[in-house]
Scaffold this active site. Structure first.
Site, PDB file in Angstrom:
ATOM      1  N   ASP A   8     -11.074  -5.841 -59.920  1.00  0.00           N
ATOM      2  CA  ASP A   8     -10.574  -4.698 -60.892  1.00  0.00           C
ATOM      3  C   ASP A   8     -11.812  -4.247 -61.582  1.00  0.00           C
ATOM      4  OD1 ASP A   8     -11.172  -6.771 -62.813  1.00  0.00           O
ATOM      5  OD2 ASP A   8      -9.066  -6.718 -63.641  1.00  0.00           O
ATOM      6  N   HIS A   9     -11.691  -3.508 -62.637  1.00  0.00           N
ATOM      7  CA  HIS A   9     -12.718  -2.994 -63.367  1.00  0.00           C
ATOM      8  C   HIS A   9     -13.575  -4.284 -63.998  1.00  0.00           C
ATOM      9  CE1 HIS A   9      -9.310  -3.211 -65.832  1.00  0.00           C
ATOM     10  NE2 HIS A   9     -10.172  -3.483 -66.957  1.00  0.00           N
ATOM     11  N   CYS A  65     -11.342 -10.647 -61.132  1.00  0.00           N
ATOM     12  CA  CYS A  65     -10.755  -9.916 -62.218  1.00  0.00           C
ATOM     13  C   CYS A  65     -11.688 -10.538 -63.373  1.00  0.00           C
ATOM     14  CB  CYS A  65      -9.404  -9.988 -62.542  1.00  0.00           C
ATOM     15  SG  CYS A  65      -8.948 -11.731 -62.717  1.00  0.00           S
ATOM     16  N   THR A  67     -10.955 -12.818 -65.626  1.00  0.00           N
ATOM     17  CA  THR A  67     -10.714 -14.478 -65.629  1.00  0.00           C
ATOM     18  C   THR A  67     -10.740 -14.952 -64.478  1.00  0.00           C
ATOM     19  OG1 THR A  67      -8.374 -14.227 -66.006  1.00  0.00           O
ATOM     20  CG2 THR A  67      -9.764 -14.261 -68.011  1.00  0.00           C
ATOM     21  N   HIS A  98      -9.527 -29.870 -48.866  1.00  0.00           N
ATOM     22  CA  HIS A  98      -8.190 -30.459 -49.293  1.00  0.00           C
ATOM     23  C   HIS A  98      -7.146 -29.206 -49.109  1.00  0.00           C
ATOM     24  CE1 HIS A  98      -9.574 -34.303 -51.563  1.00  0.00           C
ATOM     25  NE2 HIS A  98     -10.139 -34.087 -50.398  1.00  0.00           N
ATOM     26  N   ASN A  99      -7.439 -28.248 -49.638  1.00  0.00           N
ATOM     27  CA  ASN A  99      -6.312 -26.995 -49.689  1.00  0.00           C
ATOM     28  C   ASN A  99      -6.608 -26.118 -48.643  1.00  0.00           C
ATOM     29  OD1 ASN A  99      -7.506 -27.607 -52.767  1.00  0.00           O
ATOM     30  ND2 ASN A  99      -5.149 -28.357 -52.350  1.00  0.00           N
ATOM     31  N   HIS A 133      -4.216 -33.838 -45.344  1.00  0.00           N
ATOM     32  CA  HIS A 133      -4.063 -32.487 -46.085  1.00  0.00           C
ATOM     33  C   HIS A 133      -3.239 -31.388 -45.430  1.00  0.00           C
ATOM     34  CE1 HIS A 133      -6.889 -34.340 -48.711  1.00  0.00           C
ATOM     35  NE2 HIS A 133      -7.755 -34.718 -47.994  1.00  0.00           N
TER      36      HIS A 133
HETATM   37  C1  RB5 Z   1      -8.671  -6.721 -67.559  1.00  0.00           C
HETATM   38  O1  RB5 Z   1      -9.000  -6.535 -69.099  1.00  0.00           O
HETATM   39  C2  RB5 Z   1      -8.346  -8.393 -67.362  1.00  0.00           C
HETATM   40  O2  RB5 Z   1      -7.069  -8.527 -68.294  1.00  0.00           O
HETATM   41  C3  RB5 Z   1      -8.014  -8.854 -66.207  1.00  0.00           C
HETATM   42  O3  RB5 Z   1      -9.337  -8.377 -65.551  1.00  0.00           O
HETATM   43  C4  RB5 Z   1      -7.834 -10.263 -65.649  1.00  0.00           C
HETATM   44  O4  RB5 Z   1      -8.686 -11.066 -66.524  1.00  0.00           O
HETATM   45  C5  RB5 Z   1      -6.503 -10.617 -65.747  1.00  0.00           C
HETATM   46  O5  RB5 Z   1      -6.051 -11.925 -65.407  1.00  0.00           O
END
Ligand code: RB5
Length: 151
Positions: A8-9, A65, A67, A98-99, A133
């Site tokens: 994403d951005h 993304c 996080t 393992h996964n 596994h």
């Molecule tokens: C975008 O602001 C943020 O929420 C997204 O990139 C991500 O971290 C969501 O899990």
């Protein structure tokens, strides 16, 4: 190995570095977007990439993304997709061994470029150990629960 990459951005900056890394190491990859800083919804990009994993178009995916959490949540809704959010090289190693993880989720606002490259290196180079596994991973891949089912 065919690899798909999407973000994403909030993951765009790290995706740009990951693409340079994949290009300079000769990997066969497809960039599924996003391509601008405009705010987008991470599930749209995770779903696009995971559909390609499910239908055999891609062998591995990298989703980024802010996080890595949203992307991994979205990806793990697909039967046969095993996404691992990795913030450490050892997590990437064990996610493969393992996964049999086939999607790597990274947090573009959490993980620096150098560490992300090392995580990628290990994720792409490490084989699944199989053996004990295998049956565990098969259980994951054969399970699709709806709210009408009981475990
Ligand atoms: C975008 O602001 C943020 O929420 C997204 O990139 C991500 O971290 C969501 O899990």
């Amino acid at each position: 190995m065919k690899i798909a990459v999407a973000s994403d951005h909030a993951g765009l900056d790290l995706k740009t570095h990951i693409i340079v890394y994949l290009e300079s190491n000769g990997y066969d990859f497809t960039d599924l977007g996003t391509h601008s800083q405009e705010s987008v919804d991470y599930p749209d990009f995770a779903f696009r990439l995971c559909a390609g994993i499910q239908n055999g178009q891609f062998d591995r995916g990298v989703l980024i993304c802010g996080t890595g959490i949203g992307m991994s949540m979205a990806a793990n809704r697909f039967v046969g997709v095993r996404a691992a959010l990795c913030t450490h090289v050892t997590l990437a190693e064990l996610a493969r061994k393992h996964n049999n993880a086939n999607v790597l989720a990274l947090g573009g606002r959490m993980t620096g470029i150098e560490l992300a490259r090392k995580i990628m290196d290990v994720f792409l180079a490490t084989d699944f150990l199989g053996d004990r596994h295998s049956s565990r991973v098969s259980k994951l891949d054969s399970f699709h629960k709806t709210n009408k089912d009981s475990v």
